[in-house]
Enzyme design. Structure first.
Site, short mmCIF file in Angstrom:
data_model
loop_
_atom_site.label_atom_id
_atom_site.label_comp_id
_atom_site.label_asym_id
_atom_site.label_seq_id
_atom_site.Cartn_x
_atom_site.Cartn_y
_atom_site.Cartn_z
N SER A 140 -4.18 -3.92 -2.91
CA SER A 140 -2.93 -3.63 -3.60
C SER A 140 -1.88 -3.17 -2.60
CB SER A 140 -3.14 -2.54 -4.65
OG SER A 140 -1.91 -2.11 -5.20
N TYR A 154 -6.77 5.55 -6.67
CA TYR A 154 -6.40 4.13 -6.62
C TYR A 154 -5.91 3.70 -5.24
CZ TYR A 154 -4.67 -0.39 -8.18
OH TYR A 154 -4.47 -1.75 -8.33
#
Length: 269
Positions: A140, A154
């Site tokens: 990401s 995350y």
């Protein structure tokens, strides 16, 4: 001749389903795994009808430590091996590190980090023996940014996937496995069910449309990057600009910028 097979985790929707469609369109057989068997069966039927390939459905929950071995054992029983691996399964864990249980955090690490690495480790010997392999780890853009409050692990997990992919790709080249490539795909905001699942759709819908990409170009650029041996790919000009900015902005300023924006796209409760 037996077609090459791509194993895709988290294949029931979003980026994972798009990977399945694009690999099938290239003439690959696909193995689809996720928790929701009904969605996998529907996608498998679509791909077999449209592209005349074989689509294997394996319903498994990667939060279970036994899942990676079971997935590969199911393929071995069918006489198949993995030529390409797409580690896409993932989700956002809403809330803070304070407000979530360790069971929730532990499952998150298992699904987004431990299981992908184990799958890589298990398929690499066969790839080396056959002299061919492709691995795409869906990371990401968050892996480039400063850490934020909420969704606490995350960014750190995605940063870990980026560094792991760089290292594994370099290792393959150093050891003479010139046709085994590993790429970290680092999308930014991508249209999918991801934000519905983690309860942040209301926040993200307020964001400018120019910050978003469709899954199709994200996946296409990931496949192109791994085929040319590029260890990291950030798809889209906007995302590339943001990744570059994260490298050149002084760290204190970067942290302040992320802190100021966190509540726009992080669910804190």
């Amino acid at each position: 001749m037996e077609r090459r097979l791509c194993l895709i985790t988290g294949a029931s929707a979003g980026i994972g389903a798009e990977f399945a469609r694009q690999y099938a369109a290239l003439g690959w057989d696909v193995a689809l795994t996720a928790r929701r068997a009904d969605r996998l069966e529907t996608l498998a039927a679509e791909l077999e009808e449209k592209h005349k390939v074989t689509a294997i459905v394996i319903a498994e929950d990667l939060a279970k430590k036994s899942a990676p071995a079971k997935i590969l054992a199911a393929l071995e029983e069918k006489g198949r091996h993995v030529d390409a691996l797409v580690n896409n399964a993932g989700y956002g864990l809403p809330g803070t590190f304070f407000s979530t249980s360790w069971k929730e955090q532990g499952d998150f690490i298992q699904v987004l980090y431990t299981a992908p690495l184990e799958l890589c480790h298990r398929v690499l010997p066969g790839m080396a023996e056959r002299g061919y392999g492709r691995i795409i780890n869906v990371a990401s853009l968050a892996g480039y940014a400063a850490g934020s409050a909420g969704h606490t692990l995350y960014a750190s997990v995605k940063a870990g996937l980026i560094k792991f992919s760089e290292s594994l790709n370099a290792e393959c080249q150093t050891l003479g496995h010139d046709d085994i490539h590993c790429t970290a795909l680092c999308p930014g905001f991508t249209w999918s069910e991801f934000h519905d699942a983690n309860g942040t759709r209301e926040q993200t819908d307020k964001m400018p449309k120019w910050m978003w990409m469709a899954a199709e170009p994200v996946v296409r650029q990931g496949i192109e990057a791994v085929n040319r041996g590029q260890p990291v790919i950030v798809p889209g000009l906007v995302n590339k600009g943001m990744a570059t900015l994260s490298r050149i902005v002084p760290e204190p300023l970067g942290r302040a910028m992320v802190r100021g924006q966190s509540r726009r796209f992080r669910k804190m409760e």
